[in-house]
Enzyme design. Sequence first.
Site, PDB file in Angstrom:
ATOM      1  N   HIS A  30      18.756   0.035  -5.776  1.00 42.28           N
ATOM      2  CA  HIS A  30      17.909   0.618  -4.741  1.00 42.28           C
ATOM      3  C   HIS A  30      18.111   2.120  -4.661  1.00 42.28           C
ATOM      4  O   HIS A  30      17.857   2.733  -3.626  1.00 42.28           O
ATOM      5  CB  HIS A  30      18.208  -0.019  -3.380  1.00 42.28           C
ATOM      6  N   ARG A  51      25.193  -0.962   3.789  1.00 41.78           N
ATOM      7  CA  ARG A  51      24.880  -0.369   2.503  1.00 41.78           C
ATOM      8  C   ARG A  51      25.965   0.570   1.996  1.00 41.78           C
ATOM      9  O   ARG A  51      26.079   0.799   0.796  1.00 41.78           O
ATOM     10  CB  ARG A  51      23.543   0.379   2.597  1.00 41.78           C
TER      11      ARG A  51
END
Length: 581
Positions: free
Chosen positions: A217, A543
């Site tokens: 990502h 994250r």
Amino acid sequence: MTYLLNNPDEFAADALRGFAAAHPQYVTRVPGGVVRSTATPKGQPALVIGGGSGHYPAFAGWVGPGMGHGAPCGNIFASPSASQVYSVARSAENGGGVILGFGNYAGDVLHFGAAAEKLRAEGIDVRIVRVSDDIASNQPDRHRDRRGIAGDLPVFKIVGAAIEAGADLDEAERIAWKANDATRSLGVAFDGCTIPGANEPLFHVENEVMAVGLGIHGEPGVKEVPLGTAAEVADLLFDGVIAEEPERKAGGYSGRVAVILNGLGTVKYEELFVVYSRIAERLEAHGLTPVQPEVGEFVTSLDMAGLSLTLVFLDEELERFWVAPVDTPAYRRGAMPAVDRPARTWIYRAEDEDQEVPAASQESQELATRIVAALETLRETAEANEENFGKLDAVAGDGDHGQGMVYGTRGAVEAARAALDRGAGARTVLVRAGSAWSEAAGGTSGALWGAALTAAGGVFDDQETADGARVVAALEAAVDAVQRLGGAKVGDKTMIDAAVPYRAALREAFAGNGDVAAAARAAADAAATAAQQTADITARLGRSRVLGAKSLGTPDPGAVSFSVLVDALATFLENPPQIEA
């Protein structure tokens, strides 16, 4: 960078529309993604695989005989929303239950999990498989807690082949987890990728340096090392992955491996072949037999300059399914057996659901009008801070947080305004806004903010107005929902680090003066201070977790965006606009 686009906000939707138009023999668009254009055989488990856009050919490119039955597709690098997952699964399922497969990222876990609960409530048997092949993201003894990268391909290929061969839901789930537990990957990046419409990559890697342990990502690596030759890069990847080779034994793993050398978007085929020539040498020297190796682009990250190596340590069962035929738009092997595959005749559509707006009193409608105005303030604030939120997120995440907050607030405002125009009261307006925020934003923040609005709506009533105490209770309920759903604690370096001090200060200030605007201001100030203090925390969840100490020095983007939005809400409450009757 992305050269060809219309509206950056619509890039993922435009791409999906074009993909489906180019492959009508394989896929049909449904709300939230695509499903096979042929019907799922009665009683066959439906393999629904998905994630954010920006990874083509994952995931929509793998829908077809021998692999996926459907793919929910989120925004760029954002998980599909729960309603998108539900829609695709409902369209693909045909009496055999559903396996939901995705990379192990927090947003996907939340949204696929919520969709699974809704499907189960309707009597559909659902199993969840989280691919977790990335060795850089956790320790060997916590393999299933790692994140998923290019290992998505072999795991979904193997379970898809098992389903094609007749596996029922229990057997398919067993094989999927077996494939996941046998799969290991490691990646490196030479520069970051650029979100469509952005002018700069999410991160840069200095010349003659490479980032090791990147995420798909746009997350930067966990460490940086000097960039070597192609052979040296191959050695780094091979040595990292082979360190977790299982014991060879009769009747089990015997040194045969599936091999995937995956380009992430900018490193093209000739370069990959140069690297693979060294990988082949290392395989031979280690006594390993590659089984139908794959070299190419399989799980990309827009235009990221990087590559990854995946090994699947095969036994006889896994090898049989790995080499089995498959026929999808982006991944084909062998010849599928000639079987009757009738065209699809039904798909689930969201408009089939009852969208009636509950009756509301005039007092509740007036409160709903103010709620919509407050949501519009949040939208304006998110739009003004989009770039800042994105830059913070790019330090340790995928850089899409600003975009996600804008998408979420816009969706919430549109849904709230539509409900209000149909006479909705405060509860219905907030509940609809919460669902829309989750739907429009996707990702972890979309799920959490959507849950927050929904929980706040549950405190209000469509037949009554609300005093300051109820407003405070609604704000507390919103924080409670975020903490309950996300599972984070203070000190994990997440949104909760700002939300919990906000709730405590709100409660204390309102108890002291009974003034909701003053209490909201005190709470917002506490949230702002707490958000900035997350810069001194090493991430334990979310994250930033895989980066460890590299997250130090930068505040958590979720905590910062929370503090900025509640500051705007406090200003709104201090100076409420005049609302026309």
